[in-house]
Design an enzyme around this catalytic site. Sequence first.
Site, short mmCIF file in Angstrom:
data_model
loop_
_atom_site.label_atom_id
_atom_site.label_comp_id
_atom_site.label_asym_id
_atom_site.label_seq_id
_atom_site.Cartn_x
_atom_site.Cartn_y
_atom_site.Cartn_z
N LYS A 1 -5.92 -2.47 -2.70
CA LYS A 1 -4.99 -1.34 -2.77
C LYS A 1 -5.80 -0.06 -2.93
O LYS A 1 -6.51 0.12 -3.91
CB LYS A 1 -4.04 -1.53 -3.95
CG LYS A 1 -3.05 -0.39 -4.10
CD LYS A 1 -2.01 -0.71 -5.16
CE LYS A 1 -1.07 0.46 -5.35
NZ LYS A 1 -0.03 0.19 -6.35
N LYS B 1 -3.24 -2.62 1.40
CA LYS B 1 -2.30 -1.51 1.32
C LYS B 1 -3.04 -0.18 1.23
O LYS B 1 -3.97 -0.09 0.43
CB LYS B 1 -1.46 -1.71 0.05
CG LYS B 1 -0.47 -0.64 -0.22
CD LYS B 1 0.27 -0.95 -1.48
CE LYS B 1 1.07 0.27 -1.82
NZ LYS B 1 1.38 0.38 -3.19
C1 PBG Z 1 3.20 0.80 -7.81
C2 PBG Z 1 3.34 0.91 -6.36
C3 PBG Z 1 3.14 2.03 -5.52
C4 PBG Z 1 3.49 1.61 -4.23
C5 PBG Z 1 3.84 0.27 -4.31
N1 PBG Z 1 3.71 -0.14 -5.63
C6 PBG Z 1 2.76 3.42 -5.82
C7 PBG Z 1 1.42 3.76 -6.27
O1 PBG Z 1 0.51 2.96 -6.41
O2 PBG Z 1 1.26 4.97 -6.56
C8 PBG Z 1 3.51 2.47 -3.01
C9 PBG Z 1 4.36 1.99 -1.90
C10 PBG Z 1 4.60 2.95 -0.80
O3 PBG Z 1 4.04 4.07 -0.74
O4 PBG Z 1 5.39 2.59 0.08
N2 PBG Z 1 1.96 1.04 -8.34
#
Ligand code: PBG
Length: 326
Positions: free
Chosen positions: A196, A249
């Site tokens: 991520k 992601k």
């Molecule tokens: C929670 C989370 C996030 C997203 C999914 N889970 C936000 C982040 O990490 O700031 C983002 C999903 C998206 O942008 O569609 N931490």
Amino acid sequence: MGFPTVRMRRLRRTPALRDMTTTVRVHPSNLVYPIFVDENAKAPVPIKSLPGYSRLPLDYVTDDARKTLEQGVKAVLLFGIPSKRDETGSSAFADNGIVQNAIRKLKNEFDDELVVITDVCLCEYTSHGHCGIVKDKEILNDSTLEFLQKMAVSHAEAGADIVAPSSMMDGQVRFIRDALDDSGFSQVGIMAYSAKYASCFYGPFREAAESKPSFGDRKCYQMGYGNSDEALREMELDANEGADILMVKPALPYLDIIQLAKSNFGLPVAAYNVSGEYAMVKAAAQMGWIDEKAAILEMLTGIKRAGADIIITYFAKDVESWLNQL
Ligand code: PBG
């Protein structure tokens, strides 16, 4: 051997020939549809930067999931917007928390027909908007783990099929696996947000979930986009800690990472086609600058071709009706 003996265009001559030789296809059953459940909402609250998307009151969730199932999409990913936030995000693991209630509703209605996946992260529940416990402006890794454990177990108790830890704390997969097993939930799976990245493409999500950090950013726990070796290490650790599915992601700027995930581990790979990727297509389409359906299908097929078995996408519900138009 080459031209004129070889003619690549032979197999592109007719639609049927092109269909027959197509190797990668998007199928609704490989898609996951995100749902935002909002404890404060009395009616759906449209999300400005996610056109066509709303935060839903608890009572609307079942209908939304039903429409999703009708489109052949069999999985949802739940995010909660709680009515109360505090330092430790305690509504994230409350027995009657908004996500826990949504899980129970969905499972009551659809049982095993629908795969219910839940995001396990504190940022929507903490007053400071960070993904973990904060002390003196530091996001504490090890103290956060026990909160993630409680959150994952409370989702499992409510009936979640899969929990998806997304806070990027070291050791989170191992801790959650242990907690689930100790609580009798050895059948509940873990979809790990392994690779991520700290990404500007989460912008619209943070508007949707009101989870923008009140100070600093997430770069001391999410990965920097100039790195791929690090993603491999993250994924290897999560695989060894017991992840059932590895996630990359965002998706579009990270197709190389998706391919790395697919070619290095024998695990299903999920890619999260995030909020900013959705917003870009929607915005260009609204301006009349891009053919929306064509763009979505090309994009999702590209993500799949890179190696994603599963795609989490805000477009999930739209896709089915278009597939036979290809
Ligand atoms: C929670 C989370 C996030 C997203 C999914 N889970 C936000 C982040 O990490 O700031 C983002 C999903 C998206 O942008 O569609 N931490």
